[in-house]
Design a protein around this motif. Structure first.
Motif, PDB file in Angstrom:
ATOM      1  N   PRO A  23       0.830  -1.205   0.000  1.00  0.00           N
ATOM      2  CA  PRO A  23       0.000   0.000   0.000  1.00  0.00           C
ATOM      3  C   PRO A  23       0.863   1.253   0.000  1.00  0.00           C
ATOM      4  N   SER A  54       2.706   5.791 -10.294  1.00  0.00           N
ATOM      5  CA  SER A  54       1.798   5.760  -9.145  1.00  0.00           C
ATOM      6  C   SER A  54       0.483   5.064  -9.497  1.00  0.00           C
ATOM      7  N   ASP A  55       0.035   4.181  -8.619  1.00  0.00           N
ATOM      8  CA  ASP A  55      -1.273   3.550  -8.822  1.00  0.00           C
ATOM      9  C   ASP A  55      -2.222   3.877  -7.669  1.00  0.00           C
ATOM     10  N   SER A  56      -1.838   4.859  -6.851  1.00  0.00           N
ATOM     11  CA  SER A  56      -2.690   5.337  -5.761  1.00  0.00           C
ATOM     12  C   SER A  56      -2.706   6.859  -5.786  1.00  0.00           C
TER      13      SER A  56
END
Length: 503
Positions: free
Chosen positions: A20, A46-48
């Protein structure tokens, strides 16, 4: 002034982030190559949800000092084939050039070996940044804020956030801060800053308005790449006066060359040679190449993929000896220029339009509307050179502890950073984390680029910087990752990406 635009995310599967992502905001101080590409890599990987705050000051965003020039005659010092800004796409710059009508029809071999104007490379960097600042579809999680201001201080609050203070007094918070400010400003040549209408303290000032009549000499302090820029601009403007270039070593950059297949002469672990054995090995092969009529610069290129590790393994005394005895020669071989430019320089020297003076600059003074430069030769003799314009091209300040940059003055005062052992930049760990005044690795403050010159030596050119910009983005995103013991994330260049000569 702050511009906030949602950005797209083009994430490669092999570079996916594990675990996370806890971090919400990353502030990047510096909008040149290093800062721009760090922001781009954070956005694309970035995936968040992530807010990237890119703080830029003085020079055009995405261009910095190197690529902010508008002059057509200021060329890249490396052929187009080796100028991709992203390490995982080796032909990225070549493919981008193909989209321009002025390069679209060039045969591939010719395009690969072209020395493109630096302003066009600045266009390239801006176009990459623009892609992530203003995507066609804005449904990805990362956002870039561009803040056109000067960061002057950083503090850390009890919530674990960095509080960044801007020159106008504005403050804002970030979870992580990346220092990507590039080279230090040029140092003053006197104890007190010298000021005169006919003196330009750096080559990026507005000296074009001060060019003297052709009857007066124009003096450049330094004989490196910035001196070359000044010479080229004067030539393009058809200025008919004479130019004098002064430096301690009196050497000018060498030309790029067509190389040959040459066997790899380095041992398996060249970083264990030590300075004395390394010098003996290099000089042996330089002599061998000279005997067969080839350019000894080949040995420097062969060494380059290993240079950072070699530098780190040297003892402090060896590094100091290298800087004193060999650095000047290394730099003129390592930082080469295109052959046609080198030819123009040598012709100007032959014709007397450019005079190179070897000596130590001991002071500046004024006489009426002119500037006088005191120069001491190697035997101790003094001469006074007088110019209708004097331009300081001596390069970045090498003493970091006496920096003139307010941000670094404050960070040093707070003990949040410390100089490296050579006082050439900031002490930075293997994961780009800044080391504070007590020797602790920061959890909030990171640095890349020329700020690590004392630690890595080779950390100013695109092959090194593009690797750092991607690696630091990966580390900043992977907040819970355990850094592999013994692995130096700062070193991320491969041999095929840094060999400069062409065969």
């Amino acid at each position: 002034m702050i511009h906030s635009v949602a950005v797209g995310c083009s994430r490669l599967p092999e570079l996916s982030v594990k675990g996370p992502v806890l971090m919400k905001k990353v502030a990047i101080i510096g909008g040149g190559f290093s800062g721009t590409m760090a922001a781009v890599n954070l956005a694309r990987l970035s995936d968040s949800p992530l807010c990237i705050q890119l703080i830029n000051d003085k020079y055009p965003l995405g261009r910095g000092v190197a690529y902010g020039t508008k002059r057509e005659e200021h060329l890249l010092n490396v052929a187009a084939r080796n100028m991709s800004a992203v390490p995982d796409h080796a032909n990225h710059f070549l493919d981008w050039l193909r989209t321009r009508v002025d390069y679209s029809d060039l045969p591939d071999p010719q395009l690969r070996e072209t020395y493109v104007p630096r302003r066009i490379y600045g266009d390239y960097l801006r176009s990459i940044l623009s892609t992530y600042m203003q995507p066609i579809d804005s449904h990805h999680p990362a956002e870039i804020q561009v803040i056109e201001n000067e960061a002057v201080d950083i503090e850390f609050n009890f919530d674990g956030c960095a509080v960044i203070t801007l020159k106008d007094g504005t403050t804002f918070e970030a979870d992580r801060v990346l220092l990507a400010t590039g080279n230090q400003p040029p140092s003053s040549l006197d104890d007190e800053a010298f000021s005169h209408e006919a003196y330009s303290p750096d080559p990026w000032g507005n000296w074009l308005e001060k060019i003297p009549d052709a009857q007066e000499d124009l003096i450049v302090l330094g004989t490196g790449l910035s001196m070359i820029d000044v010479f080229l601009t004067l030539s393009e403007l058809e200025w008919e006066g004479n130019m004098i270039a002064i430096s301690h070593n009196g050497m000018i950059p060498q030309a790029h060359f067509r190389g040959i297949e040459y066997p790899d002469f380095l041992p398996d672990e060249p970083e264990n040679l030590g300075l004395e054995n390394l010098v003996q090995l290099l000089e042996k092969h330089c002599r061998q190449l000279q005997r067969i009529g080839e350019n000894p610069g080949i040995v420097v290129d062969r060494l380059r993929p290993h240079t950072q590790r070699i530098w780190q393994k040297l003892q402090l005394e060896e590094k100091q000896e290298f800087l004193k005895r060999y650095a000047a020669r290394w730099n003129v071989i390592r930082h080469r220029i295109a052959q046609p430019i080198h030819q123009r320089i040598t012709e100007a020297i032959t014709e007397g339009r450019l005079r190179v003076v070897r000596g130590r600059i001991t002071g500046l003074s004024t006489q009426d509307d002119k500037v006088c430069v005191s120069v001491q030769n190697k035997t101790g003799g003094e001469q006074i050179l007088q110019g209708g314009l004097v331009i300081n091209c001596t390069g970045p300040n090498c003493g970091f502890s006496d920096t003139s940059v307010p941000l670094f003055q404050n960070l040093l005062k707070r003990g949040l950073i410390r100089p490296d052992e050579l006082d050439m930049g900031i002490d930075v760990g293997a994961d780009f984390a800044v080391i504070d005044g007590e020797g602790n690795h920061s959890e909030f403050l990171f640095a890349i680029g020329p700020l690590m010159k004392g630690t890595l030596w080779e950390t100013t050119a695109v092959p090194e910087l593009r690797g750092q910009a991607m690696r630091v983005a990966q580390l900043l995103l992977d907040d819970v990752a355990i850094v592999t013991p013994g692995h130096d994330y700062r070193i991320s260049v491969e041999e095929e990406h840094v060999i400069e000569y062409y065969i």
